[in-house]
Design a protein around this motif. Sequence first.
Motif, PDB file in Angstrom:
ATOM      1  N   ARG A  23      27.999  73.343 -70.985  1.00  0.00           N
ATOM      2  CA  ARG A  23      27.615  72.129 -70.279  1.00  0.00           C
ATOM      3  C   ARG A  23      26.834  72.501 -69.026  1.00  0.00           C
ATOM      4  NH1 ARG A  23      29.247  67.314 -71.753  1.00  0.00           N
ATOM      5  NH2 ARG A  23      28.753  66.479 -69.687  1.00  0.00           N
ATOM      6  N   ALA A  24      25.809  71.714 -68.740  1.00  0.00           N
ATOM      7  CA  ALA A  24      24.992  71.975 -67.555  1.00  0.00           C
ATOM      8  C   ALA A  24      25.796  71.697 -66.292  1.00  0.00           C
ATOM      9  CB  ALA A  24      23.742  71.111 -67.571  1.00  0.00           C
ATOM     10  N   ASP A  25      25.529  72.460 -65.237  1.00  0.00           N
ATOM     11  CA  ASP A  25      26.171  72.217 -63.944  1.00  0.00           C
ATOM     12  C   ASP A  25      25.649  70.934 -63.308  1.00  0.00           C
ATOM     13  OD1 ASP A  25      27.761  74.750 -63.630  1.00  0.00           O
ATOM     14  OD2 ASP A  25      25.756  75.598 -63.874  1.00  0.00           O
ATOM     15  N   TYR A  63      16.727  66.966 -67.109  1.00  0.00           N
ATOM     16  CA  TYR A  63      16.513  68.293 -66.534  1.00  0.00           C
ATOM     17  C   TYR A  63      17.876  68.949 -66.393  1.00  0.00           C
ATOM     18  CZ  TYR A  63      14.295  71.839 -63.551  1.00  0.00           C
ATOM     19  OH  TYR A  63      13.798  73.011 -63.028  1.00  0.00           O
ATOM     20  N   TYR A  64      18.195  69.834 -67.356  1.00  0.00           N
ATOM     21  CA  TYR A  64      19.489  70.510 -67.391  1.00  0.00           C
ATOM     22  C   TYR A  64      19.443  71.721 -66.472  1.00  0.00           C
ATOM     23  CZ  TYR A  64      20.369  67.653 -71.537  1.00  0.00           C
ATOM     24  OH  TYR A  64      20.539  66.599 -72.402  1.00  0.00           O
ATOM     25  N   GLN A  65      20.462  71.855 -65.630  1.00  0.00           N
ATOM     26  CA  GLN A  65      20.504  72.922 -64.640  1.00  0.00           C
ATOM     27  C   GLN A  65      21.779  73.745 -64.825  1.00  0.00           C
ATOM     28  OE1 GLN A  65      19.281  71.132 -60.690  1.00  0.00           O
ATOM     29  NE2 GLN A  65      19.196  69.292 -61.964  1.00  0.00           N
ATOM     30  N   TYR A 104      16.995  76.509 -66.106  1.00  0.00           N
ATOM     31  CA  TYR A 104      16.565  75.140 -65.811  1.00  0.00           C
ATOM     32  C   TYR A 104      15.640  74.698 -66.945  1.00  0.00           C
ATOM     33  CZ  TYR A 104      18.401  75.868 -61.112  1.00  0.00           C
ATOM     34  OH  TYR A 104      19.226  76.135 -60.042  1.00  0.00           O
ATOM     35  N   MET A 105      15.960  73.566 -67.561  1.00  0.00           N
ATOM     36  CA  MET A 105      15.277  73.194 -68.804  1.00  0.00           C
ATOM     37  C   MET A 105      15.079  71.681 -68.865  1.00  0.00           C
ATOM     38  SD  MET A 105      16.882  73.820 -72.602  1.00  0.00           S
ATOM     39  CE  MET A 105      18.388  72.929 -72.154  1.00  0.00           C
ATOM     40  N   GLU A 126      22.717  70.678 -74.748  1.00  0.00           N
ATOM     41  CA  GLU A 126      23.881  71.382 -74.182  1.00  0.00           C
ATOM     42  C   GLU A 126      24.764  71.979 -75.279  1.00  0.00           C
ATOM     43  OE1 GLU A 126      25.283  69.349 -70.103  1.00  0.00           O
ATOM     44  OE2 GLU A 126      24.990  67.908 -71.724  1.00  0.00           O
ATOM     45  N   ARG A 127      24.964  71.211 -76.333  1.00  0.00           N
ATOM     46  CA  ARG A 127      25.799  71.707 -77.440  1.00  0.00           C
ATOM     47  C   ARG A 127      25.233  72.993 -78.018  1.00  0.00           C
ATOM     48  NH1 ARG A 127      25.230  68.772 -83.023  1.00  0.00           N
ATOM     49  NH2 ARG A 127      23.444  70.205 -82.987  1.00  0.00           N
ATOM     50  N   ASP A 128      23.910  72.995 -78.243  1.00  0.00           N
ATOM     51  CA  ASP A 128      23.306  74.156 -78.883  1.00  0.00           C
ATOM     52  C   ASP A 128      23.145  75.336 -77.917  1.00  0.00           C
ATOM     53  OD1 ASP A 128      23.228  72.672 -81.182  1.00  0.00           O
ATOM     54  OD2 ASP A 128      21.108  72.153 -81.034  1.00  0.00           O
ATOM     55  N   ILE A 129      22.963  75.046 -76.627  1.00  0.00           N
ATOM     56  CA  ILE A 129      22.937  76.125 -75.629  1.00  0.00           C
ATOM     57  C   ILE A 129      24.307  76.783 -75.551  1.00  0.00           C
ATOM     58  CG2 ILE A 129      22.776  76.587 -73.137  1.00  0.00           C
ATOM     59  CD1 ILE A 129      20.052  76.327 -74.363  1.00  0.00           C
TER      60      ILE A 129
END
Length: 387
Positions: A353-355, A369-371, A338-339, A347-350
């Motif tokens: 795609r976040a849920d 807030y990416y989950q 969670y970020m 998202e691209r660098d992680i």
Amino acid sequence: MRRYELIAPCHFGLEAVLKKEIIDLGYDISNVEDGRVTFFGDEEAVCRANIFLRTAERILIKVGSFHAETFEELFQGTKNLSWEDYIPKDGKFWVAKAGSVKSKLFSPSDIQSIMKKAMVDRLKEVYRVSWFEEDGESFPIRVFLLKDEVTIGLDTTGESLHKRGYRKLTAKAPIAENLAAALIMLTPWRADRILVDPFCGSGTFPIEAAMMAANMAPGMHRFFTAENWSHVVGKQIWHDTFEEANEMVDLSVETDIQGYDADEDIVAAARENARLAGVDKLIHFQKRDVKDLSHGKKYGFIITNPPYGERLEDKENLHILYEALGERYRMLDAWSLYMITSYENAERDIGRRADKNRKIYNGMMKTYYYQFMGPKPAKKPRSDAEK
């Protein structure tokens, strides 16, 4: 006890979290709007909301509301309210903040000035005086104008509720304590689960999590403006509520909460903040770069506020940091990430795609807030005694 309608402002996008908190405290919601939740409660509710709510900005007693499209209507509407029920003859009162959205009246300074004059006029007539010394207790007022509807609240809190009192040392761009608490509450994390913040900074995420784990009320070690309003909320009620908060604390809880940062001085500051919060025994802080993030157990949580790259020179290398976080996250077994960040290529660098993705305003900055959700742990089989 007197019954009040109370207003609790919060970060935009987190109204549902605050609403649940208020319901869990046992109070009835009357309205939910962008950036605030309104509810009913008595004198005890004023104390308990200030001391126990983790995600609110402050607690206001609603003095009244009315429609106003002109300054004359604002003046008369303000004057018609029963200010003498709250402000004594020697009270110091002022409009601390005025906000206006989609209203014909939009100048904060003019709104504040007109309302102050109206309050003075009302209280002059009630107390039959021509001048107020205003050398008594403070009574700050806050007003919101939305589509020409005026809502006026008396601020019982003083300094914002995000100021728990423990964060004496801060890192660059720290996250507000009440925002950190709300973001944790948006996850399935509980005290018996692992939590790691690899960009811990001042230690806010680990400290807020540890306070939740220990059932420690966020406002139990600070002062509130309304503590001096014995005619509004009795001093014994404040005393009893603080006692309630103290009795609920359980520092014997076992936790696996960790905070890392690449800067040794920042780690030292986080440790000191945790000590001041009274939860230093529940958190392990360590100097560690994100590329060294690891953990041997399953089903943990990364909850973090990584750098956003607000300066151009920082943004050029930001992708390296997010790529490292993504790489280490993929090596963890069945974890969730969670970020909160404003970095547009997160998202691209992680590398995934976040849920879920929730838009949240961190102050005036739009963030997301990416989950990234990992699998749920298998349920433990019930023992014969529990069946």
